[in-house]
Motif scaffolding. Structure first.
Motif, PDB file in Angstrom:
ATOM      1  N   UNK A 558       0.773  -1.040  -0.053  1.00 35.81           N
ATOM      2  CA  UNK A 558       0.127  -0.030   0.240  1.00 35.81           C
ATOM      3  C   UNK A 558       0.761   1.290   0.115  1.00 35.81           C
ATOM      4  N   UNK A 559       1.849   1.201   0.913  1.00 39.54           N
ATOM      5  CA  UNK A 559       2.682   2.460   0.955  1.00 39.54           C
ATOM      6  C   UNK A 559       3.448   2.782  -0.294  1.00 39.54           C
ATOM      7  N   UNK A 560       3.610   1.732  -1.221  1.00 35.82           N
ATOM      8  CA  UNK A 560       4.341   2.069  -2.415  1.00 35.82           C
ATOM      9  C   UNK A 560       3.445   2.933  -3.459  1.00 35.82           C
ATOM     10  N   UNK A 561       2.045   2.850  -3.379  1.00 31.03           N
ATOM     11  CA  UNK A 561       1.615   3.875  -4.039  1.00 31.03           C
ATOM     12  C   UNK A 561       1.578   5.293  -3.346  1.00 31.03           C
ATOM     13  N   UNK A 562       1.876   5.421  -2.090  1.00 35.18           N
ATOM     14  CA  UNK A 562       1.905   6.742  -1.626  1.00 35.18           C
ATOM     15  C   UNK A 562       3.390   7.240  -2.081  1.00 35.18           C
ATOM     16  N   UNK A 563       4.368   6.276  -2.428  1.00 33.51           N
ATOM     17  CA  UNK A 563       5.522   6.724  -2.843  1.00 33.51           C
ATOM     18  C   UNK A 563       5.487   7.409  -3.976  1.00 33.51           C
ATOM     19  N   UNK A 564       4.994   6.754  -5.045  1.00 31.37           N
ATOM     20  CA  UNK A 564       4.685   7.451  -6.240  1.00 31.37           C
ATOM     21  C   UNK A 564       3.643   8.664  -6.329  1.00 31.37           C
ATOM     22  N   UNK A 584      -1.567   1.632 -11.542  1.00 25.35           N
ATOM     23  CA  UNK A 584      -1.952   1.171 -12.735  1.00 25.35           C
ATOM     24  C   UNK A 584      -0.732   1.383 -13.910  1.00 25.35           C
ATOM     25  N   UNK A 585      -0.386   0.045 -14.402  1.00 23.34           N
ATOM     26  CA  UNK A 585       0.543   0.068 -15.378  1.00 23.34           C
ATOM     27  C   UNK A 585       0.109   0.087 -16.765  1.00 23.34           C
ATOM     28  N   UNK A 586       0.646   0.624 -17.634  1.00 23.91           N
ATOM     29  CA  UNK A 586       1.937   1.581 -17.583  1.00 23.91           C
ATOM     30  C   UNK A 586       1.588   3.137 -17.429  1.00 23.91           C
ATOM     31  N   UNK A 587       0.381   3.279 -16.986  1.00 24.35           N
ATOM     32  CA  UNK A 587       0.076   4.720 -16.716  1.00 24.35           C
ATOM     33  C   UNK A 587       0.699   5.442 -15.640  1.00 24.35           C
ATOM     34  N   UNK A 588       0.699   4.988 -14.406  1.00 23.87           N
ATOM     35  CA  UNK A 588       1.487   5.506 -13.385  1.00 23.87           C
ATOM     36  C   UNK A 588       3.013   5.513 -13.390  1.00 23.87           C
ATOM     37  N   UNK A 589       3.565   4.487 -14.186  1.00 28.24           N
ATOM     38  CA  UNK A 589       4.892   4.485 -14.546  1.00 28.24           C
ATOM     39  C   UNK A 589       5.325   5.445 -15.318  1.00 28.24           C
ATOM     40  N   UNK A 590       4.453   5.869 -16.517  1.00 28.19           N
ATOM     41  CA  UNK A 590       4.823   6.898 -17.430  1.00 28.19           C
ATOM     42  C   UNK A 590       4.639   8.312 -16.924  1.00 28.19           C
ATOM     43  N   UNK A 611       2.061  -6.192  -8.523  1.00 25.76           N
ATOM     44  CA  UNK A 611       2.803  -5.448  -9.572  1.00 25.76           C
ATOM     45  C   UNK A 611       3.424  -6.629 -10.142  1.00 25.76           C
ATOM     46  N   UNK A 612       2.770  -7.309 -11.285  1.00 29.34           N
ATOM     47  CA  UNK A 612       3.571  -8.571 -11.457  1.00 29.34           C
ATOM     48  C   UNK A 612       4.555  -8.421 -12.696  1.00 29.34           C
ATOM     49  N   UNK A 613       5.008  -9.663 -13.122  1.00 32.08           N
ATOM     50  CA  UNK A 613       6.402  -9.297 -13.998  1.00 32.08           C
ATOM     51  C   UNK A 613       6.222  -8.470 -15.203  1.00 32.08           C
ATOM     52  N   UNK A 614       4.842  -8.703 -15.936  1.00 35.71           N
ATOM     53  CA  UNK A 614       4.959  -7.788 -17.059  1.00 35.71           C
ATOM     54  C   UNK A 614       4.841  -6.142 -16.698  1.00 35.71           C
ATOM     55  N   UNK A 615       4.322  -5.827 -15.753  1.00 26.71           N
ATOM     56  CA  UNK A 615       4.601  -4.442 -15.137  1.00 26.71           C
ATOM     57  C   UNK A 615       6.154  -4.010 -14.716  1.00 26.71           C
ATOM     58  N   UNK A 616       6.605  -5.075 -13.937  1.00 30.25           N
ATOM     59  CA  UNK A 616       8.069  -4.883 -13.841  1.00 30.25           C
ATOM     60  C   UNK A 616       8.847  -4.596 -15.209  1.00 30.25           C
ATOM     61  N   UNK A 617       8.594  -5.402 -16.101  1.00 29.75           N
ATOM     62  CA  UNK A 617       9.114  -5.400 -17.445  1.00 29.75           C
ATOM     63  C   UNK A 617       8.834  -3.968 -18.226  1.00 29.75           C
ATOM     64  N   UNK A 618       7.719  -3.592 -17.939  1.00 33.38           N
ATOM     65  CA  UNK A 618       7.262  -2.009 -18.350  1.00 33.38           C
ATOM     66  C   UNK A 618       8.225  -1.138 -17.854  1.00 33.38           C
TER      67      UNK A 618
END
Length: 683
Positions: A558-564, A584-590, A611-618
């Motif tokens: 949960x805290x990872x969301x707040x980090x972003x 939300x990947x890739x939206x939050x990453x972008x 945060x599954x592996x496809x999101x990690x790769x993104x």
């Protein structure tokens, strides 16, 4: 260490491969079953052929392009039979001419090491096999076949691409393809082919690894490839899973069956198979099993008449998915839909609607306007029942497995929360309480109780590390011990209680029964980020008044969301997110890439529904290779699950190493970006 070196995705187009370099290419398990097809000689090439027993489109053929074991492998023959049972005339040419890799390599590592794969490839490279395939295609055309589709496995996946480059086929399915050069072959497909492409991919694949999979999504996805594109991802599976995976492993069995089902649906979607017939989904061992993750992956959001959000999931085969269906909860009976709505003739025998429970009828009535008329007679008697969210539906009530053709429905109301991210309470609320004596102190900061770790020696008093907890809050001893650890490394660390003493109870660690009983969506209704963030802002404002000028943040789940969220506003100068949730990947990453100046460290793991592996790769594609100038790094901890960095089971060596590794990476990151007393290494 990053999971993927970007250079690893540039695999050789073709050529000698060694068994040590590509171990999964020759690993596998022989499957049980009795093949039903026949061997035919087509233009001098022996082919295993599956012919539908009923009506089928005789001008269409599915080319089954095998892995290096050839169509002599029983697994391949059973798959060919499965496609035939779904109405596809299927031809598997033996382009290795009875010289496929021997099956006895499955038996031992010693045999695999002894086999010279390089020499085998010199005899059977695509420059040799492609002409044999062309002979078969030419002969079939001579027999009146006008339209081809191709499904390829491993080695055969390369040939699927080659046929599509020349637009010989009308539909492509590539299962864990080998010998593709990424992104070159993907870009060539995009620019030259008009053939819809389905990719069945997995977690561990040295031939088509996660970065290549993500590149495919970037090139073809979001409607860019107009003929049609879809990528299925089967978590926990390895290269070869779709044809020779170990079916005694539930995740692999689900992957193999899911890949087959996806292929059948793809073929129906693009005009193969007898019209008006739904998929039979193959022989018994290849039957479709409606699985929880499948359901979640096909969520449809709709608004019910009262404006509350619900989620309906309906799974059917092929053409049914295009037209839609509705299902009654009495016996999971299914009715076809047309453009005008639901409720036409039943698809198969079912018990009468009168046996639908009134409560279920009311739920369906409120779930979707289209269903209202169907269930009005039953719902009217319950018009005074409280809103839909008052019903509690355990997953077991909606999870059904039957033989033959399978259909299922999942209907769960979760208010305005994003159900796809909350569906699996398992790893979100699993954990182990760690041993140790916390040394920090509780302080009230701007009215918010906070657990604070203060270094015993010199530290930079104008800097604070914000420790943003998972759903258990800073009352969890594990969190307090981590705060103490950061303090011992020279970081003044503050963990605000953003849940105001209403974090999840630790006793859910004790049993699955307690976890299932806990109402996580209701908890999120009280403690969503929209509630927690204002409390965090109050703490930050108070710390600034005390002379703090620079913040870093480390967040778990949960805290990872707040980090972003903090980084989006450049409130922090360094970010650490360990198995973050609710992104939300890739939206939050972008968004992070475009708005933030805070260097980002991600601590990730193998099994993470949040945060599954496809999101990690993104993330690697977006931030990696120096693209994100402030700084980026991703650590990957193999064999760990969501939550490992704060509440993992330390009796498991791999998990213990993961937790300690994530902490060490965080400390190093903070030192690198100016936190901690200068000249001191991590304690």
């Amino acid at each position: 260490m990053l999971l993927w070196n970007p250079a690893d995705s540039l695999l050789p187009h073709i050529g000698p491969a060694s068994t040590s370099l590509y171990p999964y290419c020759i690993k596998g398990v022989k499957h049980e079953g009795t093949p039903e097809g026949k061997w035919e000689n087509i233009n001098g090439v022996e082919c295993y052929v599956g012919t539908p027993s009923g009506e089928y489109q005789k001008d269409k053929v599915l080319l089954y392009l095998s892995d290096i074991f050839g169509p002599q492998l029983p697994n391949a023959q059973l798959l060919v039979d499965g496609f035939a049972k779904n109405g596809f005339k299927t031809v598997a040419p033996d382009f290795f001419e009875k010289d496929g890799v021997p099956f006895d390599l499955f038996d031992s590592e010693e045999k695999r090491q002894a086999f010279d794969l390089q020499i085998w490839f010199s005899r059977h490279g695509p420059h040799i096999t492609r002409p044999l395939l062309d002979k078969v295609v030419a002969a079939l055309k001579g027999q009146g076949v006008t339209t081809f589709a191709a499904t390829g496995y491993c080695y055969g996946g390369r040939l699927v691409f080659d046929l599509a480059f020349e637009n010989i086929t009308s539909a492509s399915i590539a299962n864990h393809p080998s010998h593709l050069k990424s992104p070159e072959d993907l870009e060539k497909y995009f620019s030259t082919s008009r053939v819809p492409l389905l990719l069945n991919t997995c977690t561990v694949d040295e031939q088509f690894p996660l970065p290549a999979q993500s590149q495919a999504d970037v090139i073809f996805g979001e409607g860019k490839f107009t003929p049609g594109y879809k990528r299925e991802y089967f978590d926990g599976c390895t290269h070869g899973f779709a044809v020779r995976g170990d079916l005694s492993i539930p995740q692999v069995k689900a992957g193999k069956e899911g890949a087959f089902k996806a292929a059948v649906e793809w073929l129906y979607k693009y005009g193969f198979g007898p019209e008006g017939k739904a998929s039979k989904f193959g022989p018994e061992e290849l039957g479709l099993f409606l699985r929880y993750q499948e359901v979640v992956n096909h969520l449809e959001t709709c608004e019910n008449p009262s404006g509350q959000q619900s989620r309906i999931v309906a799974r059917g085969g092929g053409w049914l998915l295009k037209k839609g269906l509705w299902l009654s909860p009495s016996r999971w009976s299914a009715h076809l839909s047309d453009e005008k709505g639901f409720g036409s003739e039943p698809l198969f025998h079912h018990e009468t609607r009168s046996k639908i429970s009134p409560q279920a009828a009311y739920v369906l009535h409120n779930a979707h306007p289209v269903l209202s008329s169907v269930f009005d007679p039953y719902a009217s008697a319950f018009k005074d029942i409280p809103p839909l969210c008052s019903f509690q539906f355990p997953l077991s009530n909606f999870y059904r497995v039957y033989s033959g053709t399978f259909f299922g429905i999942l209907l769960i109301h979760v208010g305005t929360m994003h159900y796809k991210r909350l569906h699996s309470q398992g790893n979100c609320i699993k954990g182990v309480k760690h041993e140790g004596t916390p040394e920090g102190k509780w302080e009230t900061i701007a009215g918010i109780e906070s657990y604070v770790g203060t270094p015993s020696g010199e530290y930079q008093k104008d800097k604070v590390l914000l420790f943003l907890c998972d759903v258990f809050g800073p009352q969890l001893p594990n969190a307090q011990l981590l705060v103490d650890g950061f303090a011992k490394n020279g970081f003044k660390t503050v963990a605000p209680d953003l849940f105001e003493k209403d974090g999840l109870p630790f006793d859910v660690f004790d049993s699955e029964e307690k976890r299932q009983a806990f109402d996580l969506p209701t908890w999120f209704g009280r403690h969503g980020p929209h509630v927690a963030r204002p409390l965090l802002d109050k703490v930050i404002a108070a710390l600034k008044e005390q002379g703090v000028t620079t913040f870093a943040s480390t967040g778990y789940c949960y805290g990872g969301r707040l980090v972003f969220d903090l980084a989006f506003e450049n409130i922090t100068s360094a970010s650490i997110a360990s198995h973050p949730s609710l992104l939300k990947s890739p939206d939050d990453l972008e968004k992070y890439f475009s708005t933030s100046r805070a260097p980002l460290l991600l601590n990730t793991c193998t099994t993470d529904e949040q945060f599954p592996i496809p999101s990690q790769s993104q993330a690697d594609l977006i931030f990696g290779e120096g693209k994100f100038a402030p700084g980026y790094r991703r650590e990957y901890f193999d064999g760990c699950t969501h939550g490992f960095a704060v509440r993992g089971d330390l009796s498991i060596p791999q998990v213990k190493a993961g937790k300690e590794g994530a902490f060490k990476a965080a400390v190093e990151w903070l030192y690198k970006y100016g936190f901690g007393p200068e000249g001191k290494a991590s304690k």
